[in-house]
Design a protein around this motif. Structure first.
Motif, short mmCIF file in Angstrom:
data_model
loop_
_atom_site.label_atom_id
_atom_site.label_comp_id
_atom_site.label_asym_id
_atom_site.label_seq_id
_atom_site.Cartn_x
_atom_site.Cartn_y
_atom_site.Cartn_z
N ARG A 1 55.40 8.87 20.64
CA ARG A 1 56.34 9.35 19.63
C ARG A 1 57.78 8.98 20.02
N ARG A 2 58.13 9.15 21.29
CA ARG A 2 59.48 8.79 21.74
C ARG A 2 59.72 7.29 21.61
N ARG A 3 58.72 6.49 21.92
CA ARG A 3 58.87 5.04 21.80
C ARG A 3 59.04 4.64 20.34
N TRP A 4 58.26 5.26 19.45
CA TRP A 4 58.38 4.97 18.02
C TRP A 4 59.76 5.35 17.52
N LEU A 5 60.26 6.52 17.93
CA LEU A 5 61.60 6.93 17.53
C LEU A 5 62.67 5.99 18.07
N LEU B 1 62.25 2.75 18.57
CA LEU B 1 62.17 1.55 17.74
C LEU B 1 62.85 1.78 16.39
N VAL B 2 62.56 2.89 15.76
CA VAL B 2 63.16 3.19 14.46
C VAL B 2 64.66 3.41 14.60
N GLY B 3 65.07 4.10 15.65
CA GLY B 3 66.50 4.32 15.87
C GLY B 3 67.26 3.03 16.09
N THR B 4 66.64 2.10 16.80
CA THR B 4 67.27 0.80 17.02
C THR B 4 67.44 0.06 15.70
N PRO C 1 63.83 -4.48 18.74
CA PRO C 1 62.55 -3.78 18.57
C PRO C 1 61.34 -4.61 18.99
N ALA C 2 61.39 -5.90 18.74
CA ALA C 2 60.27 -6.76 19.13
C ALA C 2 60.14 -6.82 20.65
N SER C 3 61.26 -6.91 21.35
CA SER C 3 61.18 -6.97 22.81
C SER C 3 60.74 -5.63 23.40
N LEU C 4 61.17 -4.52 22.81
CA LEU C 4 60.71 -3.22 23.28
C LEU C 4 59.21 -3.05 23.04
N ALA C 5 58.75 -3.46 21.87
CA ALA C 5 57.32 -3.35 21.57
C ALA C 5 56.51 -4.22 22.52
N ARG D 1 57.36 -5.00 25.59
CA ARG D 1 57.41 -4.36 26.90
C ARG D 1 56.45 -3.17 26.97
N TRP D 2 56.34 -2.44 25.86
CA TRP D 2 55.53 -1.22 25.84
C TRP D 2 54.08 -1.47 25.43
N ARG D 3 53.72 -2.71 25.17
CA ARG D 3 52.35 -3.00 24.73
C ARG D 3 51.35 -2.57 25.77
N SER D 4 50.27 -1.99 25.31
CA SER D 4 49.22 -1.52 26.22
C SER D 4 48.50 -2.71 26.83
N PRO D 5 48.13 -2.63 28.10
CA PRO D 5 47.36 -3.73 28.70
C PRO D 5 45.97 -3.79 28.11
#
Length: 71
Positions: A9-13, A15-18, A60-64, A66-70
């Motif tokens: 949820r924090r990661r989604w927020l 991304l949206v905030g950015t 947002p693309a670079s954050l996503a 970085r946070w992508r699940s292995p």
């Protein structure tokens, strides 16, 4: 391994905030460029719009990524 719901949820927020901050910056740049009477503020407004568009597209693309699940 899954990410806890609160972290997701924090990661989604983030991304949206950015994205929203980028849109707000682009709108500010458009207003500045439209209301400028001289070339200096007009160029500044255009530079702000371009920087905001880069923020909307890249951050947002670079954050996503970085946070992508292995796998």
């Amino acid at each position: 391994m899954t990410v806890p719901t609160s972290v997701a949820r924090r990661r989604w927020l983030a991304l949206v905030g950015t994205r929203l901050a980028g849109v707000a910056g682009a709108m500010l740049g458009l207003v500045l460029a439209a209301r400028a009477t001289t070339i200096g503020p007009k160029l500044l407004g255009i530079a702000i719009v371009l920087a905001a568009l880069v923020i909307i597209a890249v951050v947002p693309a670079s954050l996503a990524h970085r946070w992508r699940s292995p796998e």
